[in-house]
Structures are given as C-alpha cells and as structure tokens.
Design an enzyme around this catalytic site. Structure first.
Site, PDB file in Angstrom:
ATOM      1  N   HIS A 121       0.831  -1.210   0.000  1.00  0.00           N
ATOM      2  CA  HIS A 121       0.000   0.000   0.000  1.00  0.00           C
ATOM      3  C   HIS A 121       0.862   1.257   0.000  1.00  0.00           C
ATOM      4  CE1 HIS A 121       0.959  -0.678   4.236  1.00  0.00           C
ATOM      5  NE2 HIS A 121       0.676   0.599   4.487  1.00  0.00           N
ATOM      6  N   ASP A 123       0.601   4.854   2.021  1.00  0.00           N
ATOM      7  CA  ASP A 123      -0.160   5.284   3.194  1.00  0.00           C
ATOM      8  C   ASP A 123      -1.249   6.296   2.839  1.00  0.00           C
ATOM      9  OD1 ASP A 123       1.064   3.690   5.158  1.00  0.00           O
ATOM     10  OD2 ASP A 123       2.778   5.059   5.245  1.00  0.00           O
ATOM     11  N   HIS A 279       4.726   0.132   0.194  1.00  0.00           N
ATOM     12  CA  HIS A 279       5.462  -0.687   1.162  1.00  0.00           C
ATOM     13  C   HIS A 279       4.553  -1.780   1.699  1.00  0.00           C
ATOM     14  CE1 HIS A 279       3.504   2.450   3.502  1.00  0.00           C
ATOM     15  NE2 HIS A 279       3.525   1.622   4.536  1.00  0.00           N
ATOM     16  N   ARG A 294       4.945   5.526  14.292  1.00  0.00           N
ATOM     17  CA  ARG A 294       4.861   6.171  12.972  1.00  0.00           C
ATOM     18  C   ARG A 294       4.288   7.582  13.068  1.00  0.00           C
ATOM     19  NH1 ARG A 294       1.099   3.900   8.170  1.00  0.00           N
ATOM     20  NH2 ARG A 294      -0.265   5.694   8.494  1.00  0.00           N
TER      21      ARG A 294
HETATM   22  C1  SIN Z   1       3.018   0.937   7.912  1.00  0.00           C
HETATM   23  O1  SIN Z   1       3.288   2.066   8.306  1.00  0.00           O
HETATM   24  O2  SIN Z   1       2.237   0.755   6.983  1.00  0.00           O
HETATM   25  C2  SIN Z   1       3.667  -0.267   8.552  1.00  0.00           C
HETATM   26  C3  SIN Z   1       5.139  -0.191   8.559  1.00  0.00           C
HETATM   27  C4  SIN Z   1       5.756  -1.346   9.297  1.00  0.00           C
HETATM   28  O3  SIN Z   1       5.190  -1.818  10.281  1.00  0.00           O
HETATM   29  O4  SIN Z   1       6.829  -1.782   8.893  1.00  0.00           O
END
Ligand code: SIN
Length: 303
Positions: A121, A123, A279, A294
């Site tokens: 995805h 973000d 990612h 995050r």
């Molecule tokens: C995310 O922010 O989408 C997850 C990133 C992660 O847990 O590596």
C-alpha cells in the site's frame, strides 16, 4: 526498463560524488539498484542545518526511502524531525497515542494475530490529499522477521511499454479504506481488543479519485499510483472490468528488481515518500513482539 537502469547508474554516480564531496553532511549507501538508501553521519536528535535537511530531501526524492541507524529519538524528537518536512497528520481511523495524537504506536505483542500495514500500500491513498511521507522509528524488533518491503513506483512506471504508459496516463482510479478497514480482523480493533485501536469515521467509506500515474511535485518523476490495499477500481469501470489490469499493475510494480527490503533494529528510523513508493510490512514473526512508532507528514492532491 533502459531508462530505469540508466537512472540507477546515475544515482550510483551521484552517490560516489556525494561521498567524495567534502561539504556533504551525509554518507549515502544505496540498498539496491532500484531504491532505498541508508544515510549516516547525522544524529537526528541534534538541530538540523538547512543543508542537512536538503540532503535528506534530495536523497528521499532520489531513492524513495531513506534509513537511519542508531537514532534513539524520544516521541518529541520524532515529531520535531518530522515537522521539518511538512504539517503532521492525525490518522482519521487509527487512534494515535493519547499523549502524542500524531504518533501511531504500531505494536504487535507476542501472540497477537492482528497486524498493521501488512500488504502492499501507499499510506492513506484513500484521502483526497494522501500522506506525503511516513517517518517510522523502531523500538522493539523480533529476533528475525518483521522486515518491511518497499517498491519503487517510478521505476515500475518507467518499466512499462510506451503503449501501456499512454493507456494509463489518461486513467483515474477510485481509492477507499472500506475494504482494508472493514475486514473481519478489524472488528476486534474497533472493540479496542487489540494493541492498535481504530475508530469509526466517514474516512472508512469515503471514495476518492486519483490519477493512475502521478507526477512527483518536487522531482517531476512520473510514478504509478495504485495499490492493492486501497485502490478499488478504475473510474467509470466496474470492479470486474478493472481487476485484470489492476492485477497486472500490482504484479508488475512488485517485481523484485524494483524493490528494497529493510531490516529493522532498535533505533532504526525509516522515512519513505508515499508519492513514489509502496510498502508492505511482513508478518513473519509469530510469537515475537514488534513495536514501531509512525508519524505521517501531510501531502497534497495528486496530479
Ligand atoms: C506501515 O506504516 O504501513 C507499517 C510499517 C511497518 O510496520 O513496517
């Protein structure tokens, strides 16, 4: 594909020049030929000069994601660093920390089955102004597994034929959080029974439209902008009609040669550009704990 290889060579040349450049603050070590670079020679807790920030921005736009090691930031230092790159978002569906609402505590306790960020995805592409970038720092990591994969959507676009590019350049896609946030596994989260909690909001069911190919507002790079988590279908087409081409684009964009993979350590910080990359957090560490924080930098409307 040739263009993509040429860019990788140019990037490697730039890196060599940068390392040789006495005035450079950062050392840049690319992770793969496609994307991602580890930046060293900087302590993100210090006040950062304009030139250090501009080197970080340049590296982000060249490599799509940059990574720092051994950065034991407090929550406040995390926020101060992130604010250099724009206004910060509060997630419309995932609850932030009570003490720091702009920080999502991405915690998976050992034994919990619910996970966050698993699957490819970009973000918050379900927002009309999706997130510019995400800055994540790791505190607890499993002894093995829990890596994050990234893929370079500009390289993926470059790797398409001229005919496919012409077709995609005119297309618009519909994005929504509805499928990702109403799955069976999300129900416990709404009840507050998992480490990450969610709240119900209109952002779950809203639908927004974005160009299938977007132009990076700073570098001018064109990149594919569809992702399996939030892109439902092409505008004015049914899901069934869209599925074949979307599925091809997802398979193409996630080819190994467009990717890099980041192995977290406590104190690692990753900063990725959601306008350039997708990612996928790997959920392969059953029985172990993982705790990351995050912060998301607000973006603008894709064009
Ligand atoms: C995310 O922010 O989408 C997850 C990133 C992660 O847990 O590596």
């Amino acid at each position: 594909m040739q263009c993509y290889v040429r860019r990788a060579i140019l990037r490697a040349m730039r890196t060599t020049q940068r390392i040789a450049d006495e005035s450079a603050i950062l050392t840049v070590a690319p992770l793969t030929g496609a994307m991602g670079a580890e930046l060293s020679g900087i302590d993100l807790r210090d006040p950062l000069s304009d030139s250090a920030l501009s080197e970080i921005r340049d590296a982000l736009h060249s490599y799509g994601a940059v990574f720092f090691r051994d950065q034991p930031l407090t929550h406040d230092q995390h926020l101060v660093f992130a604010r250099h790159f724009g206004a910060l978002e509060e997630h419309p569906i995932v609850n932030g920390m009570e003490s720091h609402p702009e920080i999502i505590r991405m915690h998976k306790p050992a034994g919990e089955s619910a996970s966050f960020g698993v699957g490819w995805h970009s973000d918050n592409s379900f927002l009309s102004e999706p997130s510019l970038g995400s800055i994540v720092r790791a505190e607890i990591v499993p002894p093995h597994g829990g890596d994050t994969l990234f893929t370079n959507m500009a390289a993926a676009y470059d790797g398409l034929s001229p005919g496919m590019k012409r077709l995609l350049d005119g297309l618009v896609a519909v994005h929504s959080a509805s499928e990702a946030y109403t799955s069976d596994t999300a129900v416990d989260k709404y009840d507050g029974d998992t480490a990450i909690t969610y709240r119900r909001s209109d952002a779950i069911t809203n639908r927004v439209e974005h160009p299938v190919v977007r132009t990076h507002p700073e570098s001018g790079h064109k990149a594919l902008y569809v992702n399996p988590m939030f892109t439902l279908h092409f505008k004015d087409m049914s899901k069934e009609e869209s599925a074949g081409l979307l599925d091809y684009l997802f398979r193409h964009a996630t080819r190994g040669e467009f990717q890099c993979r980041f192995r977290w350590q406590p104190g690692s910080v990753a900063f990725w550009d959601n306008r350039l990359v997708m990612h996928n957090a790997l959920n392969d560490y059953q029985g172990f704990e993982r705790l990351l924080y995050r912060v998301t930098v607000a973006g603008d409307r894709p064009f």
